[in-house]
Design a protein around this motif. Structure first.
Motif, PDB file in Angstrom:
ATOM      1  N   ALA A   2      38.238  19.276  28.751  1.00 34.32           N
ATOM      2  CA  ALA A   2      37.837  20.295  27.785  1.00 34.32           C
ATOM      3  C   ALA A   2      36.930  19.636  26.746  1.00 34.32           C
ATOM      4  CB  ALA A   2      39.071  20.852  27.099  1.00 34.32           C
ATOM      5  N   GLN A   3      35.827  20.314  26.402  1.00 32.25           N
ATOM      6  CA  GLN A   3      34.886  19.790  25.428  1.00 32.25           C
ATOM      7  C   GLN A   3      34.952  20.659  24.174  1.00 32.25           C
ATOM      8  OE1 GLN A   3      33.435  17.074  25.746  1.00 32.25           O
ATOM      9  NE2 GLN A   3      33.500  16.604  27.935  1.00 32.25           N
ATOM     10  N   GLY A  13      33.018  -9.935  26.341  1.00 31.03           N
ATOM     11  CA  GLY A  13      33.504  -9.119  27.465  1.00 31.03           C
ATOM     12  C   GLY A  13      33.996  -7.756  27.064  1.00 31.03           C
ATOM     13  N   ALA A  14      34.056  -7.492  25.747  1.00 31.22           N
ATOM     14  CA  ALA A  14      34.506  -6.160  25.310  1.00 31.22           C
ATOM     15  C   ALA A  14      33.471  -5.126  25.750  1.00 31.22           C
ATOM     16  CB  ALA A  14      34.662  -6.135  23.788  1.00 31.22           C
ATOM     17  N   GLN A  15      33.958  -3.927  26.015  1.00 29.65           N
ATOM     18  CA  GLN A  15      33.075  -2.858  26.483  1.00 29.65           C
ATOM     19  C   GLN A  15      32.519  -2.095  25.282  1.00 29.65           C
ATOM     20  OE1 GLN A  15      32.120  -2.755  29.489  1.00 29.65           O
ATOM     21  NE2 GLN A  15      33.570  -4.311  30.180  1.00 29.65           N
ATOM     22  N   THR A  16      31.202  -2.121  25.163  1.00 28.59           N
ATOM     23  CA  THR A  16      30.550  -1.446  24.029  1.00 28.59           C
ATOM     24  C   THR A  16      30.907   0.035  23.968  1.00 28.59           C
ATOM     25  OG1 THR A  16      28.718  -2.979  24.210  1.00 28.59           O
ATOM     26  CG2 THR A  16      28.279  -0.923  23.051  1.00 28.59           C
ATOM     27  N   ARG A  17      31.088   0.524  22.746  1.00 29.51           N
ATOM     28  CA  ARG A  17      31.433   1.934  22.510  1.00 29.51           C
ATOM     29  C   ARG A  17      30.373   2.575  21.620  1.00 29.51           C
ATOM     30  NH1 ARG A  17      36.607   3.238  24.005  1.00 29.51           N
ATOM     31  NH2 ARG A  17      36.700   4.943  22.480  1.00 29.51           N
ATOM     32  N   GLY A  18      29.129   2.611  22.135  1.00 25.51           N
ATOM     33  CA  GLY A  18      27.985   2.994  21.298  1.00 25.51           C
ATOM     34  C   GLY A  18      27.340   4.313  21.635  1.00 25.51           C
ATOM     35  N   LEU A  19      28.040   5.162  22.407  1.00 22.89           N
ATOM     36  CA  LEU A  19      27.497   6.493  22.767  1.00 22.89           C
ATOM     37  C   LEU A  19      28.521   7.568  22.430  1.00 22.89           C
ATOM     38  CD1 LEU A  19      25.638   5.719  26.122  1.00 22.89           C
ATOM     39  CD2 LEU A  19      24.611   6.428  23.951  1.00 22.89           C
ATOM     40  N   LEU A  33      34.271  10.460  29.792  1.00 21.53           N
ATOM     41  CA  LEU A  33      33.444  11.614  29.374  1.00 21.53           C
ATOM     42  C   LEU A  33      34.139  12.464  28.297  1.00 21.53           C
ATOM     43  CD1 LEU A  33      31.918  12.785  32.809  1.00 21.53           C
ATOM     44  CD2 LEU A  33      31.276  10.856  31.344  1.00 21.53           C
ATOM     45  N   ARG A  34      35.048  11.828  27.541  1.00 21.83           N
ATOM     46  CA  ARG A  34      35.697  12.561  26.438  1.00 21.83           C
ATOM     47  C   ARG A  34      34.936  12.308  25.143  1.00 21.83           C
ATOM     48  NH1 ARG A  34      41.536  10.407  28.178  1.00 21.83           N
ATOM     49  NH2 ARG A  34      40.373   8.507  27.685  1.00 21.83           N
ATOM     50  N   PRO A  35      34.845  13.315  24.272  1.00 25.19           N
ATOM     51  CA  PRO A  35      34.111  13.139  23.007  1.00 25.19           C
ATOM     52  C   PRO A  35      34.782  12.101  22.111  1.00 25.19           C
ATOM     53  CG  PRO A  35      35.233  15.255  23.049  1.00 25.19           C
ATOM     54  CD  PRO A  35      35.389  14.667  24.408  1.00 25.19           C
ATOM     55  N   LYS A  36      33.956  11.333  21.430  1.00 22.35           N
ATOM     56  CA  LYS A  36      34.433  10.289  20.524  1.00 22.35           C
ATOM     57  C   LYS A  36      34.062  10.635  19.084  1.00 22.35           C
ATOM     58  CE  LYS A  36      33.033   6.233  21.717  1.00 22.35           C
ATOM     59  NZ  LYS A  36      31.842   5.433  22.067  1.00 22.35           N
ATOM     60  N   PRO A  37      34.573   9.889  18.110  1.00 24.42           N
ATOM     61  CA  PRO A  37      34.176  10.123  16.707  1.00 24.42           C
ATOM     62  C   PRO A  37      32.663  10.096  16.508  1.00 24.42           C
ATOM     63  CG  PRO A  37      36.091   8.713  16.781  1.00 24.42           C
ATOM     64  CD  PRO A  37      35.683   8.919  18.224  1.00 24.42           C
ATOM     65  N   MET A  38      31.933   9.311  17.303  1.00 25.07           N
ATOM     66  CA  MET A  38      30.463   9.317  17.167  1.00 25.07           C
ATOM     67  C   MET A  38      29.905  10.708  17.450  1.00 25.07           C
ATOM     68  SD  MET A  38      27.678   6.984  19.205  1.00 25.07           S
ATOM     69  CE  MET A  38      25.893   7.325  19.117  1.00 25.07           C
ATOM     70  N   GLY A  55      21.643   7.967  26.927  1.00 18.39           N
ATOM     71  CA  GLY A  55      22.830   8.257  27.720  1.00 18.39           C
ATOM     72  C   GLY A  55      23.843   8.989  26.852  1.00 18.39           C
ATOM     73  N   LEU A  56      24.892   9.519  27.505  1.00 18.54           N
ATOM     74  CA  LEU A  56      25.940  10.234  26.751  1.00 18.54           C
ATOM     75  C   LEU A  56      27.258   9.469  26.762  1.00 18.54           C
ATOM     76  CD1 LEU A  56      25.406  13.980  27.818  1.00 18.54           C
ATOM     77  CD2 LEU A  56      24.863  12.943  25.603  1.00 18.54           C
ATOM     78  N   SER A  57      27.527   8.735  27.821  1.00 19.33           N
ATOM     79  CA  SER A  57      28.845   8.112  27.975  1.00 19.33           C
ATOM     80  C   SER A  57      28.755   6.588  27.975  1.00 19.33           C
ATOM     81  CB  SER A  57      29.462   8.555  29.310  1.00 19.33           C
ATOM     82  OG  SER A  57      30.457   7.633  29.706  1.00 19.33           O
ATOM     83  N   ASP A  58      29.725   5.964  27.277  1.00 17.38           N
ATOM     84  CA  ASP A  58      29.803   4.495  27.262  1.00 17.38           C
ATOM     85  C   ASP A  58      29.805   3.922  28.674  1.00 17.38           C
ATOM     86  OD1 ASP A  58      32.231   4.615  24.563  1.00 17.38           O
ATOM     87  OD2 ASP A  58      30.030   4.621  24.509  1.00 17.38           O
ATOM     88  N   ARG A  59      30.348   4.687  29.592  1.00 11.12           N
ATOM     89  CA  ARG A  59      30.535   4.176  30.966  1.00 11.12           C
ATOM     90  C   ARG A  59      29.211   3.733  31.570  1.00 11.12           C
ATOM     91  NH1 ARG A  59      31.750   8.786  35.154  1.00 11.12           N
ATOM     92  NH2 ARG A  59      29.507   9.025  34.750  1.00 11.12           N
TER      93      ARG A  59
END
Ligand code: G3I
Length: 367
Positions: free
Chosen positions: A24-25, A340-346, A352-357, A321-325
């Motif tokens: 759900a979006q 090695g941390a996965q960037t969370r910049g999108l 594909l869940r919405p983030k605070p950004m 892009g839309l998703s960190d993935r």
């Protein structure tokens, strides 16, 4: 030559039906929130993911009003061998956009990267050959896509990186050394825009660059260099319509609205449209101790930057892009995090869940 829609492979069609997103979006999409405020929101898109990931396709259809091919409109894809043009991959994105009432912007006619193997040697043969190769590509691509793509990055990243930037230019001067500059001299910039204008005077012709966003001496110098280049182009009556700032933000660099707003307003004062073309956020070298704190920091930087960009006159905002993935920030070794941390910049996470950004962007779009 227009691109025949019948060339679309069945597989691509099957992968592109606008299915319901996996999760759900939020009620209002970024596309609609931006539109309601007289802004345009969009995203870079990858043809390969369109083919294979229905959730990705549905999210792109829902959230973006404008799509920019992350790769499919670059020289290495469109003209892999001299004289052999292949628009089939780009056509997959154009067909998807048409089905979802989306526009596509072109990225990019000339760049120093994503060049097919035949091109650098051809450019090195001398200015006559290089000029002919450049003109053929620009004319062929614009004529083939003009019914579908009305806005192009004619040139990408032509300004030299100053001392103190991530990869500073080895030699002094405002222009990046590239096969284009070496083959044709500084005039290649004006020539590329004049050829594009001749093909279709109704296209929006954009000059796109990066590293102008931060509040530090390197970004200030790059802003000054881009401004000098643009002033000269305007004085020479080069047909330039818009400036794209990529906005690959780096949180290890300080940000303050004032210098960016003033610079953007100076460009607006020259009658140029402004766009944020590749927004994403690289987190600081030392990460906050929790994902919630990391996401909050990324959201804050995004909101600060977007408010400044809009105050400066930006009306188009595109994320890379839309998703960190799928972010290049995770996939590209030269920018992936050494820890090695996965960037969370999108705006959306790997599921594909919405983030605070995304919420921060929605708040800014709501005004
Ligand atoms: O998918 C193909 C595969 O079929 C093929 O066999 C293989 C051969 O090399 O290439 C694969 O494509 C890769 C493509 O990304 C997939 O989307 C290319 O190798 C790879 O070079 C390409 O990287 C892109 C890069 O630009 C160079 O074109 C990145 O995705 C893209 O995020 C990046 O975007 C740039 C902007 O254009 C300009 N601003 C900076 C930004 C980040 O570097």
């Amino acid at each position: 030559m227009s691109i025949a829609r019948r060339s679309l492979p069945a597989l691509a069609v099957a992968g592109c039906t606008a299915l319901q997103p996996a999760r759900a979006q939020p009620a209002a999409s970024l596309r609609d929130l931006a539109h309601a405020r007289g802004l345009t929101f969009g995203s870079a898109i990858r043809h390969d993911l369109l083919r294979t990931d229905a959730g990705y396709a549905a999210l792109m259809a829902r959230e973006a009003e404008v799509l920019v091919p992350e790769w499919a409109a670059k020289w290495s894809v469109l003209q892999p061998r001299e004289g052999e043009f292949d628009f089939s991959v780009l056509q997959e994105i154009l067909a998807f956009a048409a089905r979802n009432r989306q526009r596509v912007r072109g990225h990019t006619l000339l760049w120093h990267e994503s060049l097919p193997a035949w091109l650098p040697p051809a450019l090195a043969e001398g200015p006559a050959r290089a000029g002919a190769v450049m003109e053929t590509h620009i004319r062929t691509v614009l004529e083939a896509t003009r019914p579908s793509i009305r806005d192009w990055d004619v040139l990408n990243e032509v300004v030299a990186n100053p001392p103190g930037s991530d990869n500073p230019s080895p030699i002094p001067g405002d222009l990046r050394t590239s096969p284009w500059l070496r083959a044709l001299g500084p005039d290649y910039i004006d020539r590329a825009f004049r050829i594009a204008r001749q093909v279709d005077p109704t296209l929006r012709l954009t000059l796109n660059d990066y590293g102008v966003e931060a509040d530090n001496p390197a970004a200030a110098e790059k802003r000054a260099r881009l401004l000098r280049l643009v002033r000269g182009m305007i004085q020479r009556r080069v047909p330039l319509d818009a400036i794209g700032i990529q906005a690959h933000l780096q949180m290890r660099e300080p940000f303050r609205a004032e210098p960016l707003v003033a610079w953007l307003q100076e460009l607006r004062g020259m009658g140029l449209a402004l766009a944020v073309t590749e927004l994403d956020v690289r987190e600081p070298d030392v990460l906050a101790p929790s994902v919630a704190l990391r996401d909050a920091a990324v959201a804050d930087r995004t909101a600060q930057f977007l408010e400044a960009a809009i105050a400066g006159g930006v009306r188009t905002i595109l994320t890379w892009g839309l998703s960190d993935r799928d972010s290049w920030l995770r996939l590209e070794p030269s920018v992936a995090r050494p820890d090695g941390a996965q960037t969370r910049g999108l705006p959306f996470d790997t599921d594909l869940r919405p983030k605070p950004m995304r919420e921060a962007m929605a708040r800014v779009f709501r005004g």
